[in-house]
Design an enzyme around this catalytic site. Sequence first.
Site, PDB file in Angstrom:
ATOM      1  N   ALA A 125       6.142 -33.123  -7.088  1.00 33.61           N
ATOM      2  CA  ALA A 125       7.361 -33.557  -6.400  1.00 33.61           C
ATOM      3  C   ALA A 125       8.420 -32.465  -6.456  1.00 33.61           C
ATOM      4  O   ALA A 125       9.143 -32.330  -7.445  1.00 33.61           O
ATOM      5  CB  ALA A 125       7.879 -34.853  -7.026  1.00 33.61           C
ATOM      6  N   GLU A 128      13.163 -32.895  -1.749  1.00 31.48           N
ATOM      7  CA  GLU A 128      14.166 -33.977  -1.852  1.00 31.48           C
ATOM      8  C   GLU A 128      14.755 -34.215  -0.462  1.00 31.48           C
ATOM      9  O   GLU A 128      14.623 -33.351   0.419  1.00 31.48           O
ATOM     10  CB  GLU A 128      15.290 -33.547  -2.811  1.00 31.48           C
ATOM     11  N   ALA A 131      16.692 -31.137   0.176  1.00 32.33           N
ATOM     12  CA  ALA A 131      16.153 -29.817  -0.196  1.00 32.33           C
ATOM     13  C   ALA A 131      14.656 -29.758   0.038  1.00 32.33           C
ATOM     14  O   ALA A 131      13.878 -30.370  -0.691  1.00 32.33           O
ATOM     15  CB  ALA A 131      16.459 -29.521  -1.667  1.00 32.33           C
ATOM     16  N   GLN A 242      -1.820 -20.107  -3.985  1.00 32.52           N
ATOM     17  CA  GLN A 242      -3.070 -20.870  -3.842  1.00 32.52           C
ATOM     18  C   GLN A 242      -2.874 -22.081  -2.926  1.00 32.52           C
ATOM     19  O   GLN A 242      -3.765 -22.441  -2.158  1.00 32.52           O
ATOM     20  CB  GLN A 242      -3.590 -21.309  -5.210  1.00 32.52           C
ATOM     21  N   GLU A 243      -1.689 -22.710  -3.017  1.00 33.86           N
ATOM     22  CA  GLU A 243      -1.394 -23.842  -2.127  1.00 33.86           C
ATOM     23  C   GLU A 243      -1.495 -23.374  -0.663  1.00 33.86           C
ATOM     24  O   GLU A 243      -2.080 -24.043   0.186  1.00 33.86           O
ATOM     25  CB  GLU A 243       0.015 -24.374  -2.420  1.00 33.86           C
ATOM     26  N   ARG A 269     -19.182 -33.241  30.224  1.00 34.87           N
ATOM     27  CA  ARG A 269     -18.273 -33.922  31.150  1.00 34.87           C
ATOM     28  C   ARG A 269     -18.332 -33.268  32.540  1.00 34.87           C
ATOM     29  O   ARG A 269     -18.182 -32.051  32.654  1.00 34.87           O
ATOM     30  CB  ARG A 269     -16.847 -33.844  30.593  1.00 34.87           C
ATOM     31  N   GLY A 365       5.386 -24.888   2.753  1.00 34.80           N
ATOM     32  CA  GLY A 365       6.211 -23.781   3.247  1.00 34.80           C
ATOM     33  C   GLY A 365       6.005 -23.642   4.744  1.00 34.80           C
ATOM     34  O   GLY A 365       4.876 -23.449   5.206  1.00 34.80           O
TER      35      GLY A 365
HETATM   36  C1  LIG Z   1       2.945 -35.302   5.169  1.00 37.16           C
HETATM   37  C2  LIG Z   1       3.800 -34.484   4.231  1.00 37.16           C
HETATM   38  C3  LIG Z   1       3.346 -34.240   2.933  1.00 37.16           C
HETATM   39  C4  LIG Z   1       4.146 -33.520   2.049  1.00 37.16           C
HETATM   40  N1  LIG Z   1       3.744 -33.382   0.737  1.00 37.16           N
HETATM   41  C5  LIG Z   1       4.618 -32.879  -0.164  1.00 37.16           C
HETATM   42  C6  LIG Z   1       4.329 -32.926  -1.568  1.00 37.16           C
HETATM   43  O1  LIG Z   1       3.266 -33.411  -1.998  1.00 37.16           O
HETATM   44  N2  LIG Z   1       5.256 -32.448  -2.443  1.00 37.16           N
HETATM   45  C7  LIG Z   1       6.439 -31.916  -2.014  1.00 37.16           C
HETATM   46  O2  LIG Z   1       7.229 -31.500  -2.862  1.00 37.16           O
HETATM   47  N3  LIG Z   1       6.754 -31.844  -0.689  1.00 37.16           N
HETATM   48  C8  LIG Z   1       5.873 -32.323   0.237  1.00 37.16           C
HETATM   49  N4  LIG Z   1       6.181 -32.296   1.573  1.00 37.16           N
HETATM   50  C9  LIG Z   1       7.452 -31.707   1.997  1.00 37.16           C
HETATM   51  C10 LIG Z   1       7.306 -30.381   2.761  1.00 37.16           C
HETATM   52  O3  LIG Z   1       6.865 -29.372   1.894  1.00 37.16           O
HETATM   53  C11 LIG Z   1       8.640 -30.089   3.423  1.00 37.16           C
HETATM   54  O4  LIG Z   1       8.794 -31.034   4.488  1.00 37.16           O
HETATM   55  C12 LIG Z   1       8.744 -28.673   3.945  1.00 37.16           C
HETATM   56  O5  LIG Z   1       8.803 -27.750   2.880  1.00 37.16           O
HETATM   57  C13 LIG Z   1       9.973 -28.457   4.853  1.00 37.16           C
HETATM   58  O6  LIG Z   1      11.126 -28.942   4.256  1.00 37.16           O
HETATM   59  P1  LIG Z   1      12.101 -29.936   5.081  1.00 37.16           P
HETATM   60  O7  LIG Z   1      11.262 -31.023   5.615  1.00 37.16           O
HETATM   61  O8  LIG Z   1      13.235 -30.288   4.213  1.00 37.16           O
HETATM   62  O9  LIG Z   1      12.588 -29.073   6.306  1.00 37.16           O
HETATM   63  P2  LIG Z   1      13.877 -28.023   6.330  1.00 37.16           P
HETATM   64  O10 LIG Z   1      13.794 -27.205   5.124  1.00 37.16           O
HETATM   65  O11 LIG Z   1      15.071 -28.893   6.540  1.00 37.16           O
HETATM   66  O12 LIG Z   1      13.534 -27.227   7.616  1.00 37.16           O
HETATM   67  C14 LIG Z   1      13.815 -27.670   8.958  1.00 37.16           C
HETATM   68  C15 LIG Z   1      13.499 -26.516   9.905  1.00 37.16           C
HETATM   69  O13 LIG Z   1      14.349 -25.397   9.611  1.00 37.16           O
HETATM   70  C16 LIG Z   1      13.562 -24.249   9.356  1.00 37.16           C
HETATM   71  N5  LIG Z   1      14.173 -23.421   8.326  1.00 37.16           N
HETATM   72  C17 LIG Z   1      14.632 -23.806   7.107  1.00 37.16           C
HETATM   73  N6  LIG Z   1      15.061 -22.748   6.409  1.00 37.16           N
HETATM   74  C18 LIG Z   1      14.875 -21.662   7.208  1.00 37.16           C
HETATM   75  C19 LIG Z   1      15.119 -20.272   7.055  1.00 37.16           C
HETATM   76  N7  LIG Z   1      15.645 -19.746   5.944  1.00 37.16           N
HETATM   77  N8  LIG Z   1      14.806 -19.456   8.093  1.00 37.16           N
HETATM   78  C20 LIG Z   1      14.275 -19.946   9.227  1.00 37.16           C
HETATM   79  N9  LIG Z   1      14.008 -21.245   9.421  1.00 37.16           N
HETATM   80  C21 LIG Z   1      14.314 -22.099   8.432  1.00 37.16           C
HETATM   81  C22 LIG Z   1      12.221 -24.779   8.886  1.00 37.16           C
HETATM   82  O14 LIG Z   1      11.212 -23.821   9.068  1.00 37.16           O
HETATM   83  C23 LIG Z   1      12.063 -26.004   9.769  1.00 37.16           C
HETATM   84  O15 LIG Z   1      11.556 -25.632  11.006  1.00 37.16           O
HETATM   85  C24 LIG Z   1       5.379 -32.981   2.484  1.00 37.16           C
HETATM   86  C25 LIG Z   1       5.813 -33.196   3.798  1.00 37.16           C
HETATM   87  C26 LIG Z   1       5.055 -33.974   4.660  1.00 37.16           C
HETATM   88  C27 LIG Z   1       5.603 -34.252   6.035  1.00 37.16           C
END
Ligand SMILES: Cc1cc2nc3c(=O)[nH]c(=O)nc-3n(C[C@H](O)[C@H](O)[C@H](O)COP(=O)(O)OP(=O)(O)OC[C@H]3O[C@@H](n4cnc5c(N)ncnc54)[C@H](O)[C@@H]3O)c2cc1C
Length: 380
Positions: A125, A128, A131, A242-243, A269, A365
């Site tokens: 986890a 947030e 974040a 690795q992730e 088809r 990421g």
């Molecule tokens: C099905 C699913 C499973 C998941 N599993 C996990 C899990 O097990 N554990 C966990 O901790 N998280 C998990 N996540 C969370 C996931 O890792 C995040 O959704 C992801 O890292 C993006 O963060 P955010 O959704 O807050 O988007 P944001 O960070 O709000 O990003 C929104 C947009 O802005 C862009 N952006 C943000 N910062 C920049 C920058 N500096 N430069 C350019 N563009 C930028 C992003 O690329 C994106 O297009 C999961 C998400 C989903 C949907």
Amino acid sequence: MQRRIFTADHEAFRETVRTFLAKEVTPHHARWEEDGVVSRDAWLAAGRQGLLGLAVPEEYGGGGATDFRYSAVLTEEFTRAGASGLAIGLHNDIIGPYLTSLATDEQKRRWLPGFCTGETITAIAMTEPGAGSDLQGIRTAAEDRGDHWVLNGSKTFISNGILADLVIVVAKTTPEGGAKGLSLFVVERGAEGFERGRNLDKIGQKAQDTAELFFRDVRVPKENLLGELHGAFGHLMTNLAQERMNIAVAGIAAAEHLLEITTAYVKEREAFGRPLAKLQHIRFEIAEMATECAVTRTFLDRCIEDHARGELDAVHASMAKWWATELQKRVADRCLQLHGGYGYMTEYRVAKAFTDGRIQTIYGGTTEIMKEIIGRSLLS
Ligand SMILES: Cc1cc2nc3c(=O)[nH]c(=O)nc-3n(C[C@H](O)[C@H](O)[C@H](O)COP(=O)(O)OP(=O)(O)OC[C@H]3O[C@@H](n4cnc5c(N)ncnc54)[C@H](O)[C@@H]3O)c2cc1C
């Protein structure tokens, strides 16, 4: 092109994984998708089959095989089978390394045997509501109370969030947080104040439980700190490569599989009195995707080999992740188009691959963050 990175042992393992999927996963997947969660029995069956904890030392019940190629085989087969609910890749490749490399001997004895039998399902986890990409913005905080920590905050989008028995939680341990003020804590099922929120309703990966988690004055024993105090950022950076490889391996495997089923479809088809495959546009579509897949496969196999030898750096893992998952997204879209209206029907494999795969460029990421990592390494 013939792949050259696997030995007979890897291929024998591939057969084991295929047999497991055919018996324990595929027959149940539609029901799990309706339920929004897989059965715990599937985890136990995976444990009995030796598919959990491939890299965990044998003394704790694992496979003792640190060769990443076995993980790649497992991910490839799960992807081909469309088994997007049972998150063994997350458990083995993403969470496993935190426990094997950071846990003390006492912690390993407590957590690793259940990790390998499937009795202890895990989650990590980080994210947030406020974040995601910006991990330094984490607000969940752990306060030192002498003989224990008190954890407060919330997480979202956590894979295995409903089923998890053990959650690695990233929390602030200094008021500022950030790169030097985050730590990892293990929170176990049943801890008072640890609550699960909704099983989130996603557009794909319907059998995978993805949930919100809440921590309200959760008492975390001192012996559940994982790794260095204030050292989480470094631990995350080490393990994220690795992730990203795990996700990239799934990305190219999905693209190749989509191409395979679509090639078969356009041969069968008919339109305007002949198979679609006889039309030049269709042949060009298939030719372009096959070329892109072959080029990507070569790079990915090189990354898999390098990672199996412990030689893959974070930058190349980031390249593999964004490139393979963006390819997967493009191929999924084009293959769906080539299926016409049938591609939009959920009973068709291509439709499920389209929605299941859409997350790949986001979690672990985003593509944009991968490019930031690569760009920074080249330009600073
Ligand atoms: C099905 C699913 C499973 C998941 N599993 C996990 C899990 O097990 N554990 C966990 O901790 N998280 C998990 N996540 C969370 C996931 O890792 C995040 O959704 C992801 O890292 C993006 O963060 P955010 O959704 O807050 O988007 P944001 O960070 O709000 O990003 C929104 C947009 O802005 C862009 N952006 C943000 N910062 C920049 C920058 N500096 N430069 C350019 N563009 C930028 C992003 O690329 C994106 O297009 C999961 C998400 C989903 C949907």
